[in-house]
Structure formats: C-alpha cells, structure tokens
Design a protein around this motif. Structure first.
Motif, PDB file in Angstrom:
ATOM      1  N   GLN A 331     -39.620  26.968  -9.650  1.00 13.93           N
ATOM      2  CA  GLN A 331     -38.684  25.875  -9.001  1.00 13.93           C
ATOM      3  C   GLN A 331     -37.830  25.014 -10.218  1.00 13.93           C
ATOM      4  O   GLN A 331     -36.602  24.982 -10.520  1.00 13.93           O
ATOM      5  N   LEU A 364     -45.865  16.076  -6.775  1.00 15.88           N
ATOM      6  CA  LEU A 364     -46.001  17.440  -5.860  1.00 15.88           C
ATOM      7  C   LEU A 364     -47.597  17.929  -6.163  1.00 15.88           C
ATOM      8  O   LEU A 364     -48.028  18.310  -5.316  1.00 15.88           O
ATOM      9  N   MET A 368     -49.974  18.569  -3.210  1.00 18.74           N
ATOM     10  CA  MET A 368     -50.862  19.753  -2.969  1.00 18.74           C
ATOM     11  C   MET A 368     -52.194  19.906  -2.988  1.00 18.74           C
ATOM     12  O   MET A 368     -52.823  20.620  -2.296  1.00 18.74           O
TER      13      MET A 368
ATOM     14  N   THR B 263     -36.861  28.355  -3.666  1.00 18.58           N
ATOM     15  CA  THR B 263     -37.473  27.435  -2.681  1.00 18.58           C
ATOM     16  C   THR B 263     -36.877  26.064  -2.857  1.00 18.58           C
ATOM     17  O   THR B 263     -37.936  25.269  -2.558  1.00 18.58           O
ATOM     18  N   ARG B 283     -38.610  20.047  -3.188  1.00 15.45           N
ATOM     19  CA  ARG B 283     -39.158  20.975  -3.644  1.00 15.45           C
ATOM     20  C   ARG B 283     -40.427  20.921  -2.887  1.00 15.45           C
ATOM     21  O   ARG B 283     -41.193  22.143  -2.875  1.00 15.45           O
ATOM     22  N   VAL B 284     -40.942  19.767  -2.220  1.00 20.94           N
ATOM     23  CA  VAL B 284     -42.388  20.086  -1.702  1.00 20.94           C
ATOM     24  C   VAL B 284     -42.484  20.786  -0.486  1.00 20.94           C
ATOM     25  O   VAL B 284     -43.592  21.532  -0.178  1.00 20.94           O
ATOM     26  N   TRP B 286     -41.322  23.767   0.849  1.00 18.00           N
ATOM     27  CA  TRP B 286     -41.762  25.395   0.677  1.00 18.00           C
ATOM     28  C   TRP B 286     -43.032  25.345  -0.048  1.00 18.00           C
ATOM     29  O   TRP B 286     -43.681  26.378   0.097  1.00 18.00           O
ATOM     30  N   LEU B 287     -43.279  24.658  -1.056  1.00 16.30           N
ATOM     31  CA  LEU B 287     -44.590  24.643  -1.817  1.00 16.30           C
ATOM     32  C   LEU B 287     -45.734  24.669  -0.941  1.00 16.30           C
ATOM     33  O   LEU B 287     -46.794  25.333  -0.990  1.00 16.30           O
ATOM     34  N   VAL B 288     -45.782  23.603   0.210  1.00 15.71           N
ATOM     35  CA  VAL B 288     -46.941  23.470   0.992  1.00 15.71           C
ATOM     36  C   VAL B 288     -46.929  24.582   1.723  1.00 15.71           C
ATOM     37  O   VAL B 288     -47.942  25.207   2.288  1.00 15.71           O
ATOM     38  N   LEU B 290     -45.985  27.606   1.546  1.00 14.37           N
ATOM     39  CA  LEU B 290     -46.522  28.893   0.821  1.00 14.37           C
ATOM     40  C   LEU B 290     -47.987  28.740   0.634  1.00 14.37           C
ATOM     41  O   LEU B 290     -48.527  29.525   0.577  1.00 14.37           O
ATOM     42  N   VAL B 291     -48.424  27.559   0.297  1.00 10.84           N
ATOM     43  CA  VAL B 291     -49.877  27.548   0.176  1.00 10.84           C
ATOM     44  C   VAL B 291     -50.777  28.038   1.299  1.00 10.84           C
ATOM     45  O   VAL B 291     -51.564  28.850   1.253  1.00 10.84           O
TER      46      VAL B 291
END
Lengths: 447, 447
Positions: A331, A364, A368, B263, B283-284, B286-288, B290-291
């Motif tokens: 990203q 972030l 996470m 993403t 940003r957050v 898709w990061l979550v 995908l986790v």
C-alpha cells in the motif's frame, strides 16, 4: 457508424466490386474506425480498401493501423504504390514506421521520398527512444515576428493542409530560435494590422529534445497545451509534441508502471497479441530473482526451528502476519510510486511523508493487532495472543516504512521507483516478518 | 520563468507596493505557473496578487488554484469581489467549485450570478459524479447548418472570448439535436460561400451524459479529438468534454487503479496533503479483510501439523513456494486488470488468454522448478527436491490462472476488475500453495 456495421459494408463492397464508391459513401467515418475495420480483412483486401480512399485519407488511416500491419504493408506493397501514402503521413508517424523496419527495408523506402523528406526522416529517427525527440513531429507552423495579423492568417491558411496543427503557431527569429507563440484564436480576434510580435506570448512553455517523453506528456497536461514546442541545445525550434501524442505517451507510461509494480518487464503493444515467448521473457526474470529473495525467509524459519518445534501452534499465525506486513508495505509503496510518477511528491518530501506514515502505520498496526489478538487467544491462549498482537503491530509498521522508503531510495539512486514493486516489498517484508515473529516468540515464551 | 524566480518577483511586488504593475509585467506567465506561485502566499496576499490581474486572467488563474484554496477564497472573500471572477470561469470549473461548497455557501454564491448562469450551474452540477455530465462544459460553439462559411467564421470570431474552444464547432438543428461537426481548420480552408451543411462531418463521434468519464477519456484519446460532444437522452447537445479535461480524467483513473491494485480506496487529491485519518480509512478496510483471508492459510498449516512436525525441513521452502505462487498471480492479474481498463482486451477474450496463460505459466513453472530443485536437494535430499519442484510447478500455474481469471470474474459480476489486487490474488494463492505443498509432501513422503 458501429464497427460491425462498417465491416459488413466493406465486405459487401468487396463482394460487389464497388470498392471505388467507398471514398464518397464513407467520407464521414473516422479514420480510426476505418483502420480498425479494415484490420479485420486479409492483407490483400485491406490494401484494396485502403487504396480506395482519397490520398490524404489513406495516410490518416494508415497512421491508425496497428504497427505490425503497417510494417507488413510496407514490406508487401510495391514501393511505387506505397510511397505516396508515406509521403502524406505526418512526420512523427513516418519516423515511427521507419524505426520499425529492418535496415534493408529502410533502404528500399528512402529513395521513394523527396530529398527534404528524407533528411527530415533521418533526423527524426535519430533521436533516442523515450525522449521528446523520438515522439515529436516536424510538421508545425512557424511565423515571423514582423508580419501583421492579416498576413499571419494567410500564412496559416496556406500551410494548414501540411501541418499537424495550425491552432498554435510558433514565432522564430532568423536563427530559428523560438521567441514566441501565438494561437489561431488570438489571431482571429486581433486587429488585422497588429504585428505578431505585439500579440504573441514572449515567454512560451517549451521542452528540449532529450527530455524524457513522460515529462513532456506531464507538461502538456499541466499547462493544458495543444502542442509543446521542442528545442535543440541551441534553443532552436525542431519540432512539436501534440496533445494526442502526449495522451498516448501518458497511457503507455501508466501501463508500463502498472506492469512494473507486478514485476513485469516493458511490454510494447497489446497483451492479447503478445507471443508466449515474449510474455515468458518479460515475467521470468523477477520471479526467479524473488525466489532467491525468499530463501532468506526460509533461512529465518530454519534458524528458529527449535522455537517452532516446541510451539507448533505459532505456525498458524505465520501466513497472516507476513501477509499483513507485505500488504501494508504494498500500500505505502504503491502510493509513493504513483505520486512520484505524477510529480505529486518530490524526493525532498520523504522526511515529512515518513513522519506521517509512522502515525498512519501505527494506527493500522493497532487496528490489526486488535483484529488478531482474539484469534491468538482463541487458538493459543494468553501468551500467544500477546506475541501475535505485538508482532502484528511491529510488522505492519516495518512493512509500511519499507514500502514508503524503497521508492525514494531507488529514485535517489537514479533508478525507476516503480521497481519497488509489490512483490519486491512483500519479499522484504516477509523476511522481516519471520525474524520479528519468531524472535518475539522465543523471547516472550522463554524458549 | 522558473517558479522560484516568479515567487521572488511577487514577493518584492508586495513589499514595494507595486502589485498593480504585475498585470503588465507578467502577462506572458502561464496561468498555471501564476497559480502555483501565489499558492505559496497567505490567503490575504494571494487574493491581492490575484486581484491585480486582468479580469479574464483572474478567472483562468483561479481555475488552476488547488480545490481547497478555491473554496477558502470563496468563503473568505466578499461576494461582491469574487462574483465577477466566478462569472468569468469556464462553466465546468464553476460547477466543480460549486459542488465543493456547503449548501449554505452555495446559497450565498447563487444570487451573484445572472439567471442564465445560475440555471447552467444548477444543470451542470446535477449530474452524477464520475459521468460525462459531471465533467463537461457548456461553453461550446454551435453553428446552424444553413449558413455559409464566411458567416460561420464570423459567428466563431464573435463567440471566441466566451467559449472553451472554437477549433471544433458543433452543428445543431432547430431542436438542438447534433447533426454535424466542423473544425475551424476546415472552415478557413473552405470557399467562403460554401454552406456549413456541405462542409461538415455528418457522422460525428459523440458520448452521452451518463457515460462513465473514463470511457469518455478513452474516446477522446482513441479518436484524437480536441473535444467530444455530449448528448442527452433526446440526442440533444448539452456539452463538450475537452482534451485537457480528458487527460486529467485519464490520469486520475490510472491513479485510482494503481491504488486499487494495492487495496487502497479512492483517494482524491495529492497524497502529500491527505490527512492521517483519511489515509488510515482508505487503507484499513482491505488490510483487515485480508487478515481473515489469511486465516485459511493458517488453518491449512494447522491441518498438516503432523506432516510438518515429522519433517520440519519442509518449512524452509514454504515462504518461497507461496510467494512464487502469489508473484506469478500478481503478474497475470495486473496484465489483465490494465488491459481491461485500457480496452485492449474484452470479456470475450478470456478463453484465448487462458489457453495462452496455461502455456506461459507452464514454462514459468518449469523454470522455477528448475531453480529450486537444487535447493531442495541440497537442503533436504532427493525426496524433498521432488516434492518442492513438483509443488513449484503446480503453484505457479495455479497462481497464474487465478490471477488471470479473477479480473474477468469480477468484470463479469459488474465489479471493478481492479479489485483483483495483488494482495487479494496473493492471499488466494497462499492458501492454494499451503494446501498443495503439504498435500504433495504428505502423499509423496508417505506420512
């Protein structure tokens, strides 16, 4: 006219031997559409359909044909028939075609041109690929500063048929140095007796022949220009790059950068037409390089084999930790690669962007961690939860900061920042993720 | 003039109270440069430097100011002073500004405009964001078909000061239906007594108000147009999109797609100016997501815990196998996403591209197997070498085919193919990699 309709019209003209009527029936069809339609036919029929048009239109349509069809025609059609079309083509398209021919084919083409065209062609095709010189055209309109508006309009009217554009006219002195620019709009609004020198803009925007073509495209976009004058090292005017060529360059550069962010080498033309060998060659290099990069991750795992053996449950979290690190890095890396390419950010912005990224990545990372701490607790209990959450926080930050910094580093080293592709950043983030995860686990779990 | 030089000139004009002389001293400076220079000053000084210019130039410079500065001026400067500038702005830029204001601020602005401008503004700003209607301008030149060339030139000369372009003129009938297009170049070359109807192209390229703006930009690029006429559902002419706006749209769409492939959500404006909160939000998501996707990889590992426990050496190869699968998938996915975006390929090309990809991926898989088989032999002996090489061959093929197909699937489901980002493909490839690797190992090693 819709493309299938047009193709049917052309097919029936061929069948009924009425090809000669096409030039009047289809004179309002855009040359790009005519080119797309005749590409559907065999080379022989394609040539019949092309030859049926008026000379000026032939050259225009020819310019819109795919590069490989142009070359095929240049090779197959007799020089006597093809030369008139090539003479009518715009100088930049003619130079493009010339550059795609073999030395032998060039030798056949050159004698078909007049002396001046030949010199112009050799001059244009001598510029290095990727520079302003390689995409410019020499068909631009020039004016002297000491004529009046009425005479200037007359000059433009006379030159209109041979020039790429007459909407911008370039004012040069006796040495062909660029001293001003004036638009046709300004000319037709100005009093007839006014001198060009009084009307023109004395501080025109320009580029130089050796400037990179993406920079030229960016200037055209920034200043909303119809055409950008190109000067040689002596400040003499040698060509223009028009807005339509600038648009094509911008699109091609964006495609190239897209491919680079996925470690694909420079691919000219449509992916649909690319050969298997070409696609293989453009993809294999980085795939193999990155395998060796990933050996470090493997080595990291091997190093911590004892920790893993005594706590196999740790492995459950390995994919999501290293993937998160890589994703966060992809990203921030992509944000920087694109912003550097568009000129939104410069090398000197690294410091302030880094500071901001620390905060964004921190937030972030916290989010996470919160997302995985429950998972850690459920799968492995309290201790594992702590290790997983702490690792997540750290790897998201490390991945983000690597992703942010790598494009700047490459740019600083005069390399293309787009080489900081997602896969490259992911590979680096993977190594960091493996090492951090098992280090924290070894330390916290007292292994 | 270089930007730092220009800024210094402006600074000394402010200090010496000679701002009023700037309009003559700097009349050849491009409005984009003037706008960039005055943005460096405080809002109060910025306004002084803007107000010092001639009215028409004020509006041009205002149009080049960053959106947030335009809004700040619109709020801070008295309506009486600002209204003349806003009236001079091109209609599309005025509508953009209007859309950025709050309902309350709009109410203040509207009364400052004449009735016709007010209606035009409300009409333009009523179109949905992302459509041709939202980016078009209503400042285009129209001609009647039954006037002659001399009269047509006269009309254009009269309209020139208020129109975005007079280089393309649109011929409409009594119902305002578009029936032709003619260029200024054709007009000045044609005999004075010829009718517009005889000269014009009767089959003009056009788009409709609700067409997506990226399609409009692609049409402008494909046909090398200066401006594309926009029609409403009754085939009436309602606006044009000029090449410079099309270039901006194409660049913004490319940036959006770049960000999507990593993403990142849609981000308007410069990343340098984006707030921490905005970057976090984009940003957050898709990061979550995908986790949770990566939990499947973890579950795959957990399922094969016994195999791993008895052959820990297998873990060494896990990162490079799943990374290779993801990298190959990111390559083919990115090739498809970009080619679908540029129109180089269509949905119907999936079959032939899939067939070709099988061969390309097969070759890539073989090469990669060859690259790792020695590593497998060195680290784990003959059996491990076989397992690793076979897995590599398979995962590169699976990754490539997933990467190729996902953008088509999304496109088929009317979703943006760019959602098939590198990270998403990598996550899917990871799961496949884990399962394939340990399945092959369990089977071949007889565990």
């Amino acid at each position: 006219m819709e493309l299938p309709v047009l193709i049917n019209r052309l097919r029936s003209a061929l069948e009924n031997n009425t090809v000669q009527l096409l030039q009047d029936q289809l004179e309002d069809v855009h040359p790009a559409d005519y080119a797309a339609a005749i590409t559907e036919f065999s080379l022989e029929h394609l040539w019949m359909l092309l030859a049926a048009l008026r000379r000026a239109e032939q050259a225009e349509v020819f310019g819109y044909l795919p590069a490989e069809v142009q070359v095929a025609l240049a090779i197959r059609i007799s020089r006597r028939k093809l030369a008139p079309i090539i003479r009518q083509m715009s100088s930049d398209e003619r130079a493009d075609l010339f550059n795609r021919l073999t030395a032998e084919q060039r030798e056949t083409l050159l004698p078909a041109l007049a002396q001046a065209e030949r010199e112009d062609l050799l001059r244009l095709s001598s510029h290095q690929e990727g520079t302003a010189g390689a995409i410019m055209t020499s068909d631009y309109a020039i004016l002297a500063p000491d004529i009046n508006v009425l005479d200037a309009l007359d000059v433009l009217r006379r030159e209109a048929p041979d020039k790429e554009t007459i909407y911008s006219a370039y004012v040069v002195d006796a040495d062909r140095k660029l001293i001003g620019v004036v638009s046709l709009r300004e000319l037709i609004l100005a009093p007839a007796a006014m001198l060009v020198d009084e009307l023109m803009n004395h501080d025109p925007i320009y580029a130089t022949v050796e400037m990179a073509q993406e920079q030229v495209a960016a200037m055209v976009a920034k200043y909303d220009l119809l055409a950008l004058p190109i000067l040689n090292t002596e400040q003499q005017m040698v060509g223009i790059v028009t807005y339509d060529d600038a648009m094509d360059v911008a699109a091609a550069e964006a495609t190239e950068d897209f491919h680079k962010t996925a470690t694909i080498g420079k691919l000219d033309g449509n992916v649909k037409d690319a050969s298997i060998g070409l696609l293989y060659r453009k993809r294999v290099f980085w795939l193999v390089i990155l395998v060796f990069g990933n050996i470090f991750s493997g080595a990291g795992i091997a190093y911590f084999e004892e920790t893993i053996a005594s706590y196999l449950a740790l492995l459950f979290f390995l994919p999501l930790l290293i993937a998160s690190s890589g994703n966060a890095g992809a990203q921030s890396g992509t944000l920087m690669v694109r912003a550097l390419a568009t000129g939104d950010i410069k090398l000197r912005d690294w410091g302030s962007l880094l500071a901001k990224e620390c905060l964004v990545a921190g937030l972030l990372g916290l989010t996470m961690s919160f997302a995985v701490v429950w998972l850690g607790w459920w799968r492995g209990g309290y201790d594992i939860a702590i290790v997983v959450a702490a690792t997540m926080m750290l790897v998201v930050m490390v991945g983000s900061l690597v992703g942010l910094s790598l494009p700047f580093l490459l740019s600083r080293l005069k390399l293309d920042p787009a080489t900081a592709s997602g896969p490259l950043i992911t590979s680096i983030a993977d190594v960091a993720g493996v090492v951090l995860y098992f280090s924290i686990a070894t330390w916290y779990l007292g292994l």
